[in-house]
Scaffold this motif. Structure first.
Motif: not given
Lengths: 343, 350
Positions: A155-160, A162-163, B342-343
Motif C-alpha cells: 500500500t502507499p503507506v507501507t511503501l513510504a 519502508a522507504g 512493518l512486515t
C-alpha cells in the motif's frame, strides 16, 4: 483525471498537443532565465553574443564556462528524475513513490561513499557505477520489503514507511563511514544538499550515456506499463511479459536516478511532484505521461535553481533544498486531500 | 499473570510481577552499562575502580568521574528514558506502533530551532556557552518541538485524526525541517556549523551537568504526572465512544498526555540531539517483555535508558579510538526494527 476520461479522443489529442507546445515554451523560458540570472545578471543581447560569437568578454566566459553547463545538467537531471518518478509511480501504482522518498537516492550515496573508503575511487565515472549499483540494490530492497506478506503489492503507506526506514538505515551507515574518513566527508557534503552548480562540462558527457539509455528503456516500457496499470492479470491476458516489463522498468529507474544523483547529489521530491502535474494534462497514458514528465521535470529543476540563486543573496540556496521546500508542502497536500489510494 | 494492587490515598495501580522484574533487571543492567561506559577515556579504569572512585571523594580520579564521565553516562540514560516515555505515550494515544516523536515533528522541529539558535547566536557571541547553552538551548528545543508537533497535528487534522495520515504528514513536514536545517548550516559561520553538525547527529560527546539537569527535572516532574494519567491512557486505547462512556474526559486527557510527550522529547533532544529510533523501539520492546496490551510507561523508560547506554558503549568501542555519535548506532539498529514492525503489520499480527 476524471475530467480527462470524459474528454473525447480528438479533443484530448488537441489538448495534449497544445500543452506540449505550452510546456516547451515554459522550458525555453526557464533556460533563458537560467542563463541570464545569477550573481551577475547578463542582458539577453550579451547572452546571445556569448552563445553565437564569443569573443572572450567577461559575460562570455561566465555564460560558456558556468551557466551553460549548469543549465544543461539541470535539463538532463530534471528529465531523468521526472521520468523516473513517473515510472516508479506507474510500476508501484503508488502516488507517493519518489526516488528520494523510497531510499534509492540514499542507496546511491551509500555505495559511492563506500567505494571512496574501501576502494579509493576518485573519478566521477567510478562514482556513477557505484551510485547505479547502490540505487539498484536499494530500489529492489524497498520493493521487496513493501511486498512482504501483502496481496498485490504494498500500500502507499507501507511503501513510504519502508522507504523512510531504508533511508534512515543507509543514512546512518553512510554518516558512520563519513565520520571515519575525511575525504569521503568532503564528497558527501557536496552530495547531501543537491546542486547543479559548478559541475563542469565533463560531468555532463559522463552521465549523458546513462541517462540516454534510461530514457530509451523508459519509452520502450510505456505501452507495457499501460497494460500493467489494468492489473497484472489483465496485462498477462493481453500478452504482456510481466517479469520483463517490470525488469525494464527497474533498470530504467535505476539508470536515470543513479546517473542524476551521482552528478547532482540528493534531489528529492522532484520525482514526486512532476508526475502529478504531468498527469493533469496528459491523462494516465504513459506514452504521453513520460515525455510530459521529462519536460516538466527539466523546467521545474531549472526554475528551482534560478529561485535558489536569487532568494538568499549574496549566497545561493542549493536547488535540492529549494525543491524540498516546494515539494514537501505538495506532498502534505497530496496526503491531506484524500486517503492515498493506489493509482 | 501474577499482579497486585498498589494503593496510595485513594489512587491505585495494578503492579505486575513481570513488570517489576523487568524494571529491576533493567536498572541493574543500566548501572552496569553506565559503569562500562565510564571506564573509557584517557584514563582507563576497571569497573571496580569506577564504583570506588565515584564514592571516594579523596581519590584523584574522582574529579574525572564526577565532572566528565558521570554527566555523560547520565545524559545518555536520562535522554533514552525521556524519549522512550514520550514514544510510549504517543504510541498509546495514536493506537499505532509506528508513531513516535520523530514522526510527529517534535525532534525535527527541535533540531531546526537549535541549529538556528547556534547559527544566529554564534555570529553575535562567538559560540554557544554559559547561560545560553544551559537555559537557551532547552528553551529553543522546547519551542521548536512544540511548533513541530502543532504543525504536524494541525495539518493531519481533517475531521478527526487518521493514524496513517498523521504518519505521512509527519514524513513530509520532517523533510521541510531537514532542508531548512541544511540551509541554515550553509548560511552560518563554519565553526558554528561544525558545532551544530555534531549536535544534529545525536551525540553524547562532551556532555556536562548542564545537559543532565534539564532532562532530570523534566523526568522528575513528568513521570509522576504521566503515571497518574495511566488510567486515562489505558482507556484511550478503546474507540472514542467507549472512552467517553468510561467517563474519561477524552480530549482533555489526550491533549495533556501529548503535551507531556512533546515536552519530554523536546528536552531530550535539546540535551543530546535527535537520538533516532529510541522512542520508536523501546515501548515496543518493553511491551513484548512484559506482555502487556499496550506500552508500559515505566518499563519503556527503563528499556530506553538501557538501549541508549548500550548504543553509546557500542559507538565508543566499535571503531575505537574513533567515536561515533550515539544517534548513528541507534539508527543502524533501529531502522531494521521499524522494517520488521512493518512486515508484522502487513501480516496483520501487530
Amino acid at each position: 483525471m476524471v475530467a480527462t476520461t470524459a474528454v473525447k479522443l480528438p479533443q484530448l489529442r488537441h489538448r495534449r498537443l497544445t500543452w506540449l507546445i505550452g510546456l516547451t515554451g515554459v522550458l525555453v523560458l526557464a533556460i533563458v532565465l537560467s542563463i541570464t540570472i545569477g550573481a551577475k545578471a547578463v542582458p539577453l543581447t550579451d547572452a546571445w553574443h556569448a552563445l553565437t560569437s564569443p569573443t572572450g568578454t567577461e559575460s562570455d566566459i561566465i555564460i560558456r564556462s558556468l551557466r551553460l553547463p549548469r543549465t544543461a545538467l539541470g535539463i538532463l537531471a530534471g528529465i531523468a528524475l521526472g521520468v523516473a518518478g513517473a515510472l516508479m509511480q506507474g510500476h508501484t501504482r503508488n502516488p507517493l513513490a519518489d526516488p528520494g522518498l523510497l531510499g534509492v537516492t540514499q542507496g546511491a550515496a551509500f555505495a559511492m561513499v563506500a567505494s571512496i573508503i574501501f576502494l579509493g575511487t576518485t573519478s566521477l565515472l567510478g562514482f556513477i557505477w557505484f551510485g547505479l549499483a547502490g540505487a539498484l540494490v536499494a530500489s529492489v530492497g524497498v520493493f521487496a520489503l513493501g511486498m512482504v506478506g501483502g496481496r498485490g503489492g504494498p500500500t502507499p503507506v507501507t511503501l513510504a514507511l519502508a522507504g523512510t526506514a531504508v533511508s534512515a538505515f543507509l543514512y546512518a551507515l553512510t554518516s558512520a563511514m563519513v565520520l571515519l574518513d575525511e575525504q569521503a566527508m568532503d564528497v558527501f557534503r557536496f552530495w547531501q544538499s543537491g546542486s547543479i552548480a559548478a559541475r563542469g562540462t565533463e560531468v555532463i558527457w559522463q552521465v549523458l550515456p546513462f541517462i540516454a539509455a534510461g530514457l530509451l528503456l523508459a519509452l520502450l516500457n510505456a505501452s507495457g506499463l499501460n497494460a500493467l496499470s489494468l492489473g497484472e492479470d489483465v496485462a498477462r491476458n493481453l500478452g504482456q511479459n510481466i517479469a520483463l516489463t517490470r525488469a525494464v522498468g527497474v533498470a530504467s529507474v535505476t539508470l536515470l536516478t543513479g546517473a542524476a544523483v551521482a552528478a547532482c547529489g540528493s534531489l528529492s521530491f522532484i520525482g514526486l511532484i512532476v508526475p502529478h502535474l504531468a498527469r493533469r494534462v496528459s491523462g494516465t497514458d504513459h506514452r504521453w505521461l513520460l515525455p510530459y514528465s521529462g519536460l516538466i521535470g527539466a523546467a521545474l529543476l531549472l526554475l528551482g535553481d534560478v529561485i535558489g540563486r536569487v532568494v538568499a543573496p549574496p549566497g545561493e540556496l542549493e536547488v535540492g533544498v529549494v525543491l524540498a521546500l516546494l515539494g514537501a508542502p505538495f506532498f502534505v497536500a497530496l496526503v491531506r486531500r484524500r486517503k492515498p489510494v493506489r493509482l | 499473570m501474577t499482579s497486585y494492587a498498589l494503593r496510595i490515598a485513594g489512587l491505585s495501580w495494578q503492579v505486575r510481577l513481570r513488570g517489576l522484574a523487568v524494571t529491576f533487571g533493567g536498572l541493574v543492567l543500566l548501572v552496569l552499562l553506565m559503569a562500562l561506559n565510564m571506564r573509557i577515556g584517557d584514563l582507563p579504569m576497571t569497573v571496580g575502580e569506577v564504583f570506588t572512585d565515584t564514592f571516594d571523594a579523596s581519590s584523584p580520579a574522582h574529579f574525572v568521574i564526577m565532572e566528565l564521565r558521570l554527566p555523560r553516562a547520565l545524559t545518555g540514560a536520562l535522554v533514552g528514558a525521556a524519549l522512550a516515555l514520550s514514544g510510549a505515550i504517543i504510541q498509546s494515544i495514536a493506537r499505532n506502533p509506528l508513531a513516535s516523536p520523530e514522526i510527529l515533528g517534535v525532534t525535527t522541529g527541535a533540531s531546526v530551532t537549535v541549529v538556528a539558535g547556534v547559527v544566529v547566536s554564534g555570529g553575535v557571541h562567538g559560540g554557544v556557552s554559559g547561560l545560553l547553552s544551559s537555559v537557551g538551548m532547552p528553551a529553543l528545543a522546547l519551542l521548536g518541538g512544540l511548533l513541530g508537533a502543532v504543525i504536524v497535528y494541525g495539518l493531519a487534522w481533517r475531521r478527526g485524526l487518521d493514524g496513517y495520515r498523521l504518519v505521512l504528514v509527519g514524513i513530509g513536514v520532517a523533510a521541510v525541517f531537514t532542508n531548512v536545517k541544511y540551509w541554515l548550516m550553509t548560511v552560518g559561520d563554519v565553526n558554528d556549523t561544525a558545532q551544530a553538525m555534531v549536535w544534529i547527529s545525536g551525540s553524547l560527546h562532551g556532555r556536562g551537568w548542564e545537559h543532565v539537569i534539564p532532562v532530570a527535572l523534566a523526568l522528575a516532574v513528568l513521570i509522576p504526572l504521566t503515571l497518574l494519567g495511566t488510567r486515562s491512557l489505558n482507556a484511550l486505547r478503546f474507540s472514542d465512544d467507549t472512552v467517553t462512556a468510561l467517563g474519561v474526559r477524552m480530549n482533555l486527557s489526550r491533549a495533556l498526555m501529548i503535551l507531556a510527550a512533546v515536552l519530554l522529547a523536546a528536552v531530550a533532544t535539546a540535551s543530546a540531539g535527535p537520538v533516532a529510533f529510541v522512542a520508536l523501539a523501546s515501548p515496543q520492546i518493553a511491551l513484548r517483555l512484559i506482555r502487556s496490551a499496550q506500552p508500559p510507561l515505566l518499563s519503556s523508560a527503563i528499556v530506553g535508558a538501557v538501549l541508549t547506554a548500550g548504543a553509546d558503549l557500542l559507538a565508543r568501542t566499535a571503531f575505537s579510538p574513533i567515536e561515533l555519535p550515539v544517534g548513528v548506532v541507534t539508527a543502524v539498529l533501529g531502522a531494521p526494527y521499524l522494517i520488521y514492525l512493518l512486515t508484522r503489520i502487513r501480516k496483520g499480527r501487530t
